[in-house]
Scaffold this motif. Structure first.
Motif, PDB file in Angstrom:
ATOM      1  N   GLY A  72       0.654  -1.369   0.119  1.00 10.22           N
ATOM      2  CA  GLY A  72       0.021   0.275   0.107  1.00 10.22           C
ATOM      3  C   GLY A  72       0.805   1.442   0.439  1.00 10.22           C
ATOM      4  O   GLY A  72       0.286   2.635  -0.282  1.00 10.22           O
ATOM      5  N   ARG A  73       2.466   1.518   0.424  1.00 11.99           N
ATOM      6  CA  ARG A  73       2.526   2.114  -0.202  1.00 11.99           C
ATOM      7  C   ARG A  73       3.904   2.608  -1.399  1.00 11.99           C
ATOM      8  O   ARG A  73       4.176   1.591  -2.480  1.00 11.99           O
ATOM      9  N   HIS A  74       3.766   3.679  -1.908  1.00 14.97           N
ATOM     10  CA  HIS A  74       4.289   3.569  -3.355  1.00 14.97           C
ATOM     11  C   HIS A  74       5.903   4.391  -3.396  1.00 14.97           C
ATOM     12  O   HIS A  74       5.985   4.589  -2.055  1.00 14.97           O
ATOM     13  N   LYS A  75       6.218   3.941  -4.183  1.00 17.67           N
ATOM     14  CA  LYS A  75       7.538   4.532  -4.511  1.00 17.67           C
ATOM     15  C   LYS A  75       8.646   3.331  -3.215  1.00 17.67           C
ATOM     16  O   LYS A  75       9.213   4.855  -2.959  1.00 17.67           O
ATOM     17  N   GLN A  76       8.679   2.484  -3.202  1.00 17.30           N
ATOM     18  CA  GLN A  76       9.463   1.466  -1.916  1.00 17.30           C
ATOM     19  C   GLN A  76      10.074   0.772  -3.153  1.00 17.30           C
ATOM     20  O   GLN A  76      10.324   0.638  -3.739  1.00 17.30           O
ATOM     21  N   ARG A  77      11.431   1.450  -2.357  1.00 12.49           N
ATOM     22  CA  ARG A  77      12.530   0.432  -3.356  1.00 12.49           C
ATOM     23  C   ARG A  77      12.817  -1.004  -3.420  1.00 12.49           C
ATOM     24  O   ARG A  77      12.849  -1.811  -1.958  1.00 12.49           O
ATOM     25  N   ALA A  78      12.530  -1.604  -3.740  1.00 10.24           N
ATOM     26  CA  ALA A  78      12.587  -3.359  -3.963  1.00 10.24           C
ATOM     27  C   ALA A  78      13.998  -3.650  -3.617  1.00 10.24           C
ATOM     28  O   ALA A  78      14.298  -4.708  -3.066  1.00 10.24           O
ATOM     29  N   CYS A  79      14.520  -2.769  -4.014  1.00 13.29           N
ATOM     30  CA  CYS A  79      16.431  -3.823  -3.697  1.00 13.29           C
ATOM     31  C   CYS A  79      16.773  -2.652  -1.830  1.00 13.29           C
ATOM     32  O   CYS A  79      17.547  -4.018  -1.401  1.00 13.29           O
ATOM     33  N   GLN A  80      15.974  -2.302  -1.343  1.00 15.24           N
ATOM     34  CA  GLN A  80      16.020  -1.885  -0.427  1.00 15.24           C
ATOM     35  C   GLN A  80      15.043  -2.455   0.883  1.00 15.24           C
ATOM     36  O   GLN A  80      14.796  -1.915   1.332  1.00 15.24           O
ATOM     37  N   THR A  81      14.175  -2.775   0.359  1.00 13.55           N
ATOM     38  CA  THR A  81      13.446  -3.773   1.438  1.00 13.55           C
ATOM     39  C   THR A  81      12.594  -5.019   1.692  1.00 13.55           C
ATOM     40  O   THR A  81      13.432  -5.740   0.081  1.00 13.55           O
ATOM     41  N   ILE A  82      12.890  -5.292   3.079  1.00 12.16           N
ATOM     42  CA  ILE A  82      13.256  -7.106   2.584  1.00 12.16           C
ATOM     43  C   ILE A  82      11.535  -7.241   2.922  1.00 12.16           C
ATOM     44  O   ILE A  82      11.537  -6.505   3.358  1.00 12.16           O
ATOM     45  N   VAL A  83      11.856  -8.713   2.257  1.00 12.40           N
ATOM     46  CA  VAL A  83      10.950  -9.386   2.066  1.00 12.40           C
ATOM     47  C   VAL A  83      10.296  -9.560   3.316  1.00 12.40           C
ATOM     48  O   VAL A  83      10.628  -9.536   4.038  1.00 12.40           O
ATOM     49  N   LYS A  84       8.456  -9.738   3.383  1.00 16.80           N
ATOM     50  CA  LYS A  84       8.176 -10.560   4.442  1.00 16.80           C
ATOM     51  C   LYS A  84       6.534 -11.361   3.972  1.00 16.80           C
ATOM     52  O   LYS A  84       6.196 -11.309   3.209  1.00 16.80           O
ATOM     53  N   PRO A  85       6.201 -12.270   5.343  1.00 16.26           N
ATOM     54  CA  PRO A  85       5.397 -13.198   4.460  1.00 16.26           C
ATOM     55  C   PRO A  85       3.956 -12.249   4.351  1.00 16.26           C
ATOM     56  O   PRO A  85       3.837 -11.302   5.137  1.00 16.26           O
ATOM     57  N   ASN A  86       4.047 -12.848   3.864  1.00 19.04           N
ATOM     58  CA  ASN A  86       1.945 -12.194   3.175  1.00 19.04           C
ATOM     59  C   ASN A  86       2.458 -10.741   2.268  1.00 19.04           C
ATOM     60  O   ASN A  86       0.979  -9.455   2.212  1.00 19.04           O
ATOM     61  N   MET A  87       3.529 -10.029   2.169  1.00 15.87           N
ATOM     62  CA  MET A  87       3.494  -8.805   1.491  1.00 15.87           C
ATOM     63  C   MET A  87       3.162  -8.802   0.100  1.00 15.87           C
ATOM     64  O   MET A  87       3.137 -10.140  -0.509  1.00 15.87           O
TER      65      MET A  87
END
Length: 104
Positions: A72-87
């Motif tokens: 639900g948050r726009h413009k998040q860096r894929a390379c800097q965001t750690i995956v979480k279950p159910n993301m």
């Protein structure tokens, strides 16, 4: 154990799934969103303000070429965001284009 053919090392820890454009893909605890996308052969991930699609360039948070809509948050860096279950992740989404704003 999650086995990926493209990984340099085997992913051994806690696999789970994330949702990308409504499709479930595998992810491993501790990896970045970009890593999970690339492991699933998802390469064209972002649409810029001119409508051109692109993939990640630097992979370390400098180039802004992997900005995604994440949980639900726009413009998040894929390379800097750690995956979480159910993301939940949406690729190719651009709020400027969605609002009908045109450039040049």
């Amino acid at each position: 154990m999650t086995k990926r053919t493209q990984d340099i090392t085997e992913a051994l820890d806690k696999p789970f799934s994330i949702q990308v454009n409504g499709i479930s893909i595998p992810a491993v605890e501790g990896e970045s969103v970009l890593s999970a996308l690339l492991a699933s052969n998802i390469r064209q991930i972002m649409k810029n303000d001119y409508g051109a699609e692109s993939g990640a360039y630097c992979g370390m948070g400098v180039c802004h070429c992997c900005l995604l809509h994440i949980d639900g948050r726009h413009k998040q860096r894929a390379c800097q965001t750690i995956v979480k279950p159910n993301m939940t992740i949406e690729t190719g989404r651009n709020n400027v284009l969605d609002q009908g704003v045109k450039h040049g």
